[in-house]
Design a protein around this motif. Structure first.
Motif, PDB file in Angstrom:
ATOM      1  N   GLU A  79     104.810  15.108  -7.382  1.00 41.71           N
ATOM      2  CA  GLU A  79     105.526  14.495  -8.497  1.00 41.71           C
ATOM      3  C   GLU A  79     105.532  12.973  -8.386  1.00 41.71           C
ATOM      4  OE1 GLU A  79     109.376  16.208  -9.052  1.00 41.71           O
ATOM      5  OE2 GLU A  79     108.526  17.885 -10.174  1.00 41.71           O
ATOM      6  N   LEU A  80     105.660  12.466  -7.166  1.00 35.73           N
ATOM      7  CA  LEU A  80     105.614  11.014  -6.979  1.00 35.73           C
ATOM      8  C   LEU A  80     104.240  10.462  -7.346  1.00 35.73           C
ATOM      9  CD1 LEU A  80     107.564  10.656  -3.612  1.00 35.73           C
ATOM     10  CD2 LEU A  80     108.363   9.984  -5.886  1.00 35.73           C
ATOM     11  N   GLU A  81     103.191  11.186  -6.976  1.00 42.16           N
ATOM     12  CA  GLU A  81     101.845  10.732  -7.319  1.00 42.16           C
ATOM     13  C   GLU A  81     101.628  10.763  -8.825  1.00 42.16           C
ATOM     14  OE1 GLU A  81      97.163  12.013  -6.630  1.00 42.16           O
ATOM     15  OE2 GLU A  81      98.753  13.099  -5.583  1.00 42.16           O
ATOM     16  N   GLU A  82     102.044  11.828  -9.472  1.00 39.95           N
ATOM     17  CA  GLU A  82     101.810  11.959 -10.904  1.00 39.95           C
ATOM     18  C   GLU A  82     102.620  10.977 -11.727  1.00 39.95           C
ATOM     19  OE1 GLU A  82     102.512  16.106 -11.317  1.00 39.95           O
ATOM     20  OE2 GLU A  82     100.682  16.611 -10.216  1.00 39.95           O
ATOM     21  N   SER A  83     103.730  10.495 -11.183  1.00 41.82           N
ATOM     22  CA  SER A  83     104.530   9.476 -11.868  1.00 41.82           C
ATOM     23  C   SER A  83     104.108   8.065 -11.478  1.00 41.82           C
ATOM     24  CB  SER A  83     106.014   9.676 -11.551  1.00 41.82           C
ATOM     25  OG  SER A  83     106.266   9.492 -10.161  1.00 41.82           O
ATOM     26  N   ALA A  84     103.000   7.945 -10.729  1.00 41.21           N
ATOM     27  CA  ALA A  84     102.428   6.659 -10.307  1.00 41.21           C
ATOM     28  C   ALA A  84     103.318   5.913  -9.321  1.00 41.21           C
ATOM     29  CB  ALA A  84     102.115   5.782 -11.519  1.00 41.21           C
ATOM     30  N   LYS A  85     104.240   6.613  -8.662  1.00 41.38           N
ATOM     31  CA  LYS A  85     105.043   5.977  -7.616  1.00 41.38           C
ATOM     32  C   LYS A  85     104.315   5.978  -6.280  1.00 41.38           C
ATOM     33  CE  LYS A  85     109.411   7.084  -9.868  1.00 41.38           C
ATOM     34  NZ  LYS A  85     110.688   7.849  -9.795  1.00 41.38           N
ATOM     35  N   LEU A  86     103.311   6.832  -6.158  1.00 41.27           N
ATOM     36  CA  LEU A  86     102.417   6.826  -5.000  1.00 41.27           C
ATOM     37  C   LEU A  86     100.989   6.811  -5.506  1.00 41.27           C
ATOM     38  CD1 LEU A  86     103.895   9.594  -2.633  1.00 41.27           C
ATOM     39  CD2 LEU A  86     104.056   7.121  -2.310  1.00 41.27           C
ATOM     40  N   SER A  87     100.106   6.082  -4.821  1.00 42.88           N
ATOM     41  CA  SER A  87      98.691   6.175  -5.133  1.00 42.88           C
ATOM     42  C   SER A  87      98.145   7.500  -4.599  1.00 42.88           C
ATOM     43  CB  SER A  87      97.926   5.013  -4.502  1.00 42.88           C
ATOM     44  OG  SER A  87      97.880   5.162  -3.091  1.00 42.88           O
ATOM     45  N   GLU A  88      96.942   7.837  -5.014  1.00 41.34           N
ATOM     46  CA  GLU A  88      96.335   9.082  -4.526  1.00 41.34           C
ATOM     47  C   GLU A  88      96.210   9.059  -3.008  1.00 41.34           C
ATOM     48  OE1 GLU A  88      92.494  11.949  -5.399  1.00 41.34           O
ATOM     49  OE2 GLU A  88      92.367   9.816  -5.869  1.00 41.34           O
ATOM     50  N   ILE A  89      95.762   7.936  -2.452  1.00 44.22           N
ATOM     51  CA  ILE A  89      95.609   7.835  -1.006  1.00 44.22           C
ATOM     52  C   ILE A  89      96.947   7.939  -0.304  1.00 44.22           C
ATOM     53  CG2 ILE A  89      95.015   6.222   0.846  1.00 44.22           C
ATOM     54  CD1 ILE A  89      92.631   7.607  -0.257  1.00 44.22           C
ATOM     55  N   GLU A  90      97.975   7.280  -0.847  1.00 44.07           N
ATOM     56  CA  GLU A  90      99.300   7.350  -0.234  1.00 44.07           C
ATOM     57  C   GLU A  90      99.825   8.780  -0.257  1.00 44.07           C
ATOM     58  OE1 GLU A  90     100.993   2.880  -1.250  1.00 44.07           O
ATOM     59  OE2 GLU A  90     101.093   4.465  -2.764  1.00 44.07           O
ATOM     60  N   ALA A  91      99.584   9.479  -1.352  1.00 44.60           N
ATOM     61  CA  ALA A  91     100.022  10.879  -1.428  1.00 44.60           C
ATOM     62  C   ALA A  91      99.265  11.747  -0.431  1.00 44.60           C
ATOM     63  CB  ALA A  91      99.821  11.404  -2.846  1.00 44.60           C
ATOM     64  N   MET A  92      97.968  11.500  -0.262  1.00 46.02           N
ATOM     65  CA  MET A  92      97.166  12.285   0.678  1.00 46.02           C
ATOM     66  C   MET A  92      97.667  12.125   2.103  1.00 46.02           C
ATOM     67  SD  MET A  92      93.414  11.490  -0.958  1.00 46.02           S
ATOM     68  CE  MET A  92      92.420  12.356   0.246  1.00 46.02           C
ATOM     69  N   ARG A  93      98.246  10.970   2.424  1.00 47.21           N
ATOM     70  CA  ARG A  93      98.680  10.696   3.796  1.00 47.21           C
ATOM     71  C   ARG A  93     100.169  10.891   4.009  1.00 47.21           C
ATOM     72  NH1 ARG A  93      95.270   5.181   3.530  1.00 47.21           N
ATOM     73  NH2 ARG A  93      93.233   6.055   3.961  1.00 47.21           N
ATOM     74  N   HIS A  94     100.887  11.271   2.969  1.00 45.50           N
ATOM     75  CA  HIS A  94     102.351  11.346   3.074  1.00 45.50           C
ATOM     76  C   HIS A  94     102.761  12.461   4.034  1.00 45.50           C
ATOM     77  CE1 HIS A  94     106.564  11.522   1.879  1.00 45.50           C
ATOM     78  NE2 HIS A  94     106.372  10.381   1.257  1.00 45.50           N
ATOM     79  N   PRO A  95     103.768  12.202   4.892  1.00 47.35           N
ATOM     80  CA  PRO A  95     104.166  13.233   5.867  1.00 47.35           C
ATOM     81  C   PRO A  95     104.733  14.501   5.237  1.00 47.35           C
ATOM     82  CG  PRO A  95     105.665  11.350   5.919  1.00 47.35           C
ATOM     83  CD  PRO A  95     104.495  10.928   5.101  1.00 47.35           C
ATOM     84  N   ARG A  96     105.174  14.435   3.979  1.00 48.25           N
ATOM     85  CA  ARG A  96     105.698  15.635   3.309  1.00 48.25           C
ATOM     86  C   ARG A  96     104.667  16.234   2.343  1.00 48.25           C
ATOM     87  NH1 ARG A  96     111.349  14.867   0.622  1.00 48.25           N
ATOM     88  NH2 ARG A  96     111.129  17.131   0.534  1.00 48.25           N
ATOM     89  N   ARG A  97     103.407  15.863   2.545  1.00 43.64           N
ATOM     90  CA  ARG A  97     102.359  16.327   1.646  1.00 43.64           C
ATOM     91  C   ARG A  97     102.313  17.850   1.564  1.00 43.64           C
ATOM     92  NH1 ARG A  97      99.513  15.235  -2.766  1.00 43.64           N
ATOM     93  NH2 ARG A  97      97.501  16.280  -2.769  1.00 43.64           N
ATOM     94  N   HIS A  98     102.652  18.530   2.631  1.00 48.26           N
ATOM     95  CA  HIS A  98     102.453  19.982   2.697  1.00 48.26           C
ATOM     96  C   HIS A  98     103.716  20.771   2.371  1.00 48.26           C
ATOM     97  CE1 HIS A  98      98.530  19.128   4.236  1.00 48.26           C
ATOM     98  NE2 HIS A  98      99.056  18.364   5.165  1.00 48.26           N
ATOM     99  N   GLU A  99     104.609  20.190   1.581  1.00 48.96           N
ATOM    100  CA  GLU A  99     105.773  20.926   1.091  1.00 48.96           C
ATOM    101  C   GLU A  99     105.569  21.259  -0.380  1.00 48.96           C
ATOM    102  OE1 GLU A  99     109.423  18.933   1.792  1.00 48.96           O
ATOM    103  OE2 GLU A  99     109.024  18.586   3.914  1.00 48.96           O
ATOM    104  N   VAL A 100     105.929  22.470  -0.747  1.00 44.46           N
ATOM    105  CA  VAL A 100     105.851  22.886  -2.143  1.00 44.46           C
ATOM    106  C   VAL A 100     107.170  23.544  -2.530  1.00 44.46           C
ATOM    107  CG1 VAL A 100     103.359  23.179  -2.247  1.00 44.46           C
ATOM    108  CG2 VAL A 100     104.766  25.067  -1.434  1.00 44.46           C
TER     109      VAL A 100
END
Length: 552
Positions: free
Chosen positions: A141-162
């Motif tokens: 959601e942060l990536e889709e709202s442009a609060k994170l770039s794609e690269i930042e989202a790929m590296r985020h420590p909570r990337r694997h939570e759904v």
């Protein structure tokens, strides 16, 4: 009912490089127009069981062509969900098992999609890529709202939570906030790509676009290449990919490639989203995408990544409609010299370099992707007979291209003045190792705006990085350690001069001869330099104690 669009399609799944079992499942049926990717959650046998049940139940319902496509997909996912949940309650070893999935039915020029979780469906058409599905996750959601770039989202420590999965509890087909249902046009010149996060966590949308467009007409080759990219990027997870092409799909001849954000896509019937209880994907033993260790004093760091920034320049087809891939190998390929392959390459081409030592200087060309086949096993060293500049890799006046995965090493008896020199260029440089240069590991000058991500710059005699002129470089997640330590000539890890105005974020800058960052540029803002990690005391901007990482 026969689809009005002739489909070419291929799919494959791979365990990856770190997992022992494959919890992914896929189904690719171009004759019926049914495509499914499933990613199991729960670890070991539980994740595999959930994925297998989901695939079997969904296939069975979708192949029974009664009712509209959207209704069939909802019913199929709900049946799979309820069976997985009931099985999880009947066997303690399966408690917590679930899956995420993406389903597509392509028929009569339409694609009907059902989606739960963080697997993905992309649409590619006329040189653009759109992420049609939404990631049902906090980071998504942060990536889709442009609060994170794609690269930042790929590296985020909570990337694997759904917060949406199949199998967490009993559901009805029309339950709100369960299945995301979307319908989009599928034109004959379109392509679709379904994948699990084993691909999208390691390979950017722009890289996906480049591969699918280059391999237009051969989806099997595109699938194999994308899986290979994910594995070369570390292969942290299982990876599954399906590529579906319309009969007229081909790379664009006039326009460049472009990545469109999910928010730009006008997908119809976009299901509403609302946060719910997070379910950590760590149940399946998934590691964070970006890991590094830092030991104070010696700055010992390990980095293994192969990332490309979402802003990276894309190959254009204005002058080159048919992209080519060249192989360089010291033991005999199409070329034994990288320079000769570059001479033969045209904008949009890719040059892959096999492991080995290459004693030559490199001068990059416009819009070329130059990559090492194996991480840092293609070693660039200067030849014995040197021209005056003594630079390992020269990048001058280039407004597009990518360099990734090489080791640039200067011998003590024959050191380069600079490992890499970037002047008046906008390029992406990832996962390089640069060491032993006499003056500087990486020099960035002129009006350059490159991105350096995931590089290991260490043990250079001079600075690790010098940024000067009016350069607006972006350095992220680099390791810059043990540079400038020669007695009497101590240097910082990074020097910023003249009117340079870089952005430095999440770099590890440790154990260099002087402070981590020396900034004398009048244009550079401390706010753009402080989101980094240090082991030596740093001069602090106002209001911040020395050596503290600023949190945004």
């Amino acid at each position: 009912m026969v689809s009005a669009v002739v489909l070419r399609a291929s799919g494959d799944s791979h365990t990856g490089k770190e997992r022992k079992n494959n919890e992914d499942r896929l189904h690719c049926d171009p004759e019926r127009g049914i495509f499914i990717v499933v990613d199991g959650v729960g670890g070991q046998a539980a994740g595999e069981k959930a994925a297998e049940v989901a695939l079997t139940r969904i296939r069975t319902r979708l192949e029974r062509r009664t009712g509209g496509a959207a209704d069939r997909i909802r019913e199929a996912i709900a049946v799979a969900n309820n069976e997985i949940y009931q099985l999880s309650q009947s066997n303690p070893a399966w408690r917590g098992m679930a899956c995420v999935l993406t389903v597509a039915i392509v028929d009569n020029g339409r694609a009907t999609i059902g989606h739960v979780g963080d697997s993905r469906l992309y649409k590619i058409r006329q040189g653009e890529i759109r992420k049609i599905t939404h990631d049902h996750s906090p980071v998504g959601e942060l990536e889709e709202s442009a609060k994170l770039s794609e690269i930042e989202a790929m590296r985020h420590p909570r990337r694997h939570e759904v917060y949406r999965v199949v199998g967490a509890g009993l559901q009805e087909p029309d339950d709100a906030d369960f299945i995301e249902s979307i319908e989009i046009p599928f034109e004959p010149d379109s392509a679709l790509l379904l994948c699990t996060d084993g691909l999208s966590d390691l390979v950017t949308s722009s890289e996906i676009l480049g591969v699918v467009a280059r391999d237009a007409g051969d989806p099997e080759r595109a699938v194999k290449e994308l899986i290979g990219l994910a594995n070369r990027a570390g292969g942290k997870d299982n990876v599954s990919v399906i590529v579906i092409e319309g009969e007229k799909f081909a790379p664009p001849r006039k326009n460049g490639f472009r990545l469109r954000r999910n928010s730009e896509a006008k997908a119809e019937n976009d299901a509403p989203r609302s946060p719910a209880t997070s379910l950590s994907r760590s149940l399946s033993g998934r590691a964070a995408l970006f890991l590094y260790g830092l030991l104070s004093g010696i700055g010992l760091i390990t980095l293994s990544q192969f990332y490309m920034d979402s802003r990276s320049p894309q190959p254009t087809a204005a002058e080159h409609a048919s992209f080519q891939r060249f192989l360089v190998s010291p033991t005999g390929g199409e070329f034994t010299s990288i320079s000769r392959a570059l001479d033969a390459a045209r904008p949009g081409d890719m040059i892959e370099v096999a492991p080995g030592e290459y004693h030559e200087q490199i001068r990059m060309k416009e819009e070329i992707t130059l990559v090492s086949q194996k991480l840092r096993e293609a070693v660039l060293a200067l030849p014995e007979a040197l021209p005056q500049d003594k630079i390992g890799i020269t990048i001058r006046g280039i407004r597009g291209g990518r360099l990734s995965g090489f080791k640039v090493q200067s011998e003590r008896a024959n050191p380069a003045t600079a490992g890499i020199s970037i002047i008046d260029s906008d390029v992406v440089i990832t996962d390089m190792e640069i060491l032993g240069a006499e003056d500087v590991g990486v020099l960035i000058g002129g009006k350059s705006a490159p991105t350096l991500a995931g590089n290991y710059i260490h043990d250079n005699i001079g600075e690790g990085v010098v940024i000067q002129g009016e350069a607006a470089a972006r350095l992220t997640n680099n390791l810059i350690v043990s540079n400038g330590k020669q007695s009497g000539k101590r240097k910082p890890g990074i020097s910023i001069f003249e009117q340079a105005n870089p952005v430095l974020e999440r770099n590890v800058i440790a154990g260099n001869g002087m402070q981590g960052i020396l900034n004398t540029s009048s244009a550079s803002s401390a706010q753009k330099l402080w989101n980094n990690f240090f082991t030596l005391p740093q001069p602090s901007p106002a209001g911040l104690p020395a050596g503290v990482r600023k949190r945004r």
